[in-house]
Enzyme design. Structure first.
Site, PDB file in Angstrom:
ATOM      1  N   TYR A 104       0.840  -1.210   0.000  1.00  0.00           N
ATOM      2  CA  TYR A 104       0.000   0.000   0.000  1.00  0.00           C
ATOM      3  C   TYR A 104       0.881   1.269   0.000  1.00  0.00           C
ATOM      4  CZ  TYR A 104      -2.928   3.626   2.067  1.00  0.00           C
ATOM      5  OH  TYR A 104      -3.560   4.804   2.332  1.00  0.00           O
ATOM      6  N   ASP A 176      -0.007  -7.580   6.440  1.00  0.00           N
ATOM      7  CA  ASP A 176      -1.118  -6.636   6.316  1.00  0.00           C
ATOM      8  C   ASP A 176      -2.253  -7.403   5.631  1.00  0.00           C
ATOM      9  OD1 ASP A 176      -2.979  -4.739   5.547  1.00  0.00           O
ATOM     10  OD2 ASP A 176      -1.478  -3.227   5.049  1.00  0.00           O
ATOM     11  N   LYS A 201     -11.604  -0.800   6.371  1.00  0.00           N
ATOM     12  CA  LYS A 201     -11.988  -1.533   5.167  1.00  0.00           C
ATOM     13  C   LYS A 201     -12.998  -2.645   5.507  1.00  0.00           C
ATOM     14  CE  LYS A 201      -9.209   1.358   3.210  1.00  0.00           C
ATOM     15  NZ  LYS A 201      -8.076   1.648   3.995  1.00  0.00           N
TER      16      LYS A 201
END
Ligand SMILES: Cc1ncc(COP(=O)(O)O)c(C=O)c1O
Length: 385
Positions: A104, A176, A201
């Site tokens: 990310y 992650d 999320k």
């Protein structure tokens, strides 16, 4: 309400970490919106002294997520980035970390723009290729930081093999798991030492809260994370903890629908003549489809695809009607985005090219609407190209 020791996933999601409220019997853990707790006498209290250190709503969420991820403890933070920041304090200056190359963009920014200042060192490799991990490990390497599937190129890392390899060299593994969610994969079961999430999320799932969590299994990690959560104080507030706790109750049924809808749209896009390439682990054409079948339960709610040019991507993004043009992912509503200029704008252009984030790439976080409506929306927008 007693959660049986062998309770299955959906039951754990609904019940773990929560008891009826001791003062009223309220089935839902209340939002303890308080900054402090009154002590009965000097040195006599109910285990709660100050709300940065302890909060019952946050504790209920932490117990819930620890159980869902098969960890021993969890710690909730103000955002996914705050959770990652806390994990990185397990390291000391001079330590080296091997990182999935298309992690990310915010993770890359944290590591490169902030943590390098504190003499932490990072090497980014394609962790889907195990020999690259092997070669990148140095005597100073302490941590392997993995993201699988990656955002937005949806490449996978074989978690079991990567954890074995890292542990054999004395390196601990952080995963992650934001993109997959614990419904789709549980990294601790596959050998990971720590799991981080942006609860913003799938765990929350309703696009109405920003938060993060770290799940740990080892005593030394648990002790340090408990200390740092209080010492740095980047805690998740009680209202957000309550929202995420409401979200995790429906995680399994939401994920089933995310998975199913994404599979339908990926197949539709793969067969469309205006789409150059689709990245989705559920397609047999995905280079790691076999690993995905082994490691994941369903293939997740994220799809990315290439349209041949930035102009084509812009046309599609400007003509979808039902899908919302927005950053983020994992909510019940479908979001569509342009990684190169949105989520990954903080990654330098040459690096973006290197890791496959092309200017013609579009990413969809597939929601749980009726899939026919989503397909029709994409079809009419593709017709404009
Ligand atoms: C995979 C991944 N990890 C971490 C983060 C950071 O989370 P937050 O935005 O909650 O700080 C995000 C945010 O998009 C993400 O997609």
């Amino acid at each position: 309400m007693k959660l049986p020791g062998n309770a299955r996933f959906s039951t754990v999601c609904i019940h773990a970490g929560q008891e009826p409220d001791p003062s009223t019997g309220s089935i839902i853990t209340p939002i303890y919106q308080t900054s402090t707790y009154v002590q009965e006498a000097l040195g006599r209290h109910k285990g709660y002294e100050y709300a940065r250190t302890q909060n019952p709503t946050r504790a209920a969420l932490e117990g819930n997520i620890a159980a869902i991820e098969h960890g021993r403890a969890a710690f909730a933070f103000a955002s996914g980035m705050a959770a990652e920041g806390a994990v990185m304090t397990l390291l000391q200056s001079g330590d080296h970390v091997v990182v999935t190359d298309n992690t990310y963009g915010g993770t890359y920014r944290l590591f490169e723009r902030v943590l390098r200042k504190y003499q932490l060192h990072f090497t980014y490799v394609d962790t889907s290729d195990l020999p690259q991990i092997q070669q990148a490990i140095q005597p100073a390497t302490k941590m392997l930081f993995l993201e699988t599937p990656t955002n937005p190129t949806l490449r996978l890392t074989d978690l079991t093999a990567a954890c074995e390899l890292a542990h054999a060299r004395g390196v601990f593994v952080v995963v992650d798991n934001t993109f997959a969610s614990p419904y789709v994969q549980r990294p601790i079961d596959l050998g990971a030492d720590l799991v981080v999430h942006s609860t913003t999320k799938f765990l929350n799932g309703h696009s109405d809260s920003v938060g993060g969590v770290v799940v740990a299994v080892k005593d030394e990690h648990i002790e340090w994370l408990r200390f740092i959560q209080n010492a740095e104080g980047a805690i998740l507030g009680p209202m957000d903890a309550w929202l995420v706790l409401r979200g995790t109750k429906t995680l399994p049924i939401r994920m089933e629908r995310h998975n199913a809808n994404a599979q339908v749209l990926a197949e539709f896009l793969a067969a469309h003549r205006k789409v150059a390439r689709v990245h989705y682990p559920g397609l047999p054409s995905h280079p790691q489809h076999t690993l995905a079948r082994r490691q994941m339960r369903g293939f997740g709610g994220l799809i990315s695809f290439e349209l041949g040019s930035l102009e084509h991507a812009r046309t599609l993004l400007n003509h979808v009607r039902l899908m919302a043009l927005a950053e983020s992912l994992g909510g019940v509503e479908t979001l569509i985005s342009h990684p190169a200029t949105m989520t990954h704008a903080s990654v330098p252009p040459d690096r973006r090219q290197q890791i496959g984030i092309t200017d013609d790439m579009v990413r969809i976080s597939v929601g749980i609407e009726d899939v026919e409506d989503l397909r029709e929306d994409l079809a009419q927008a593709l017709d404009r190209i």
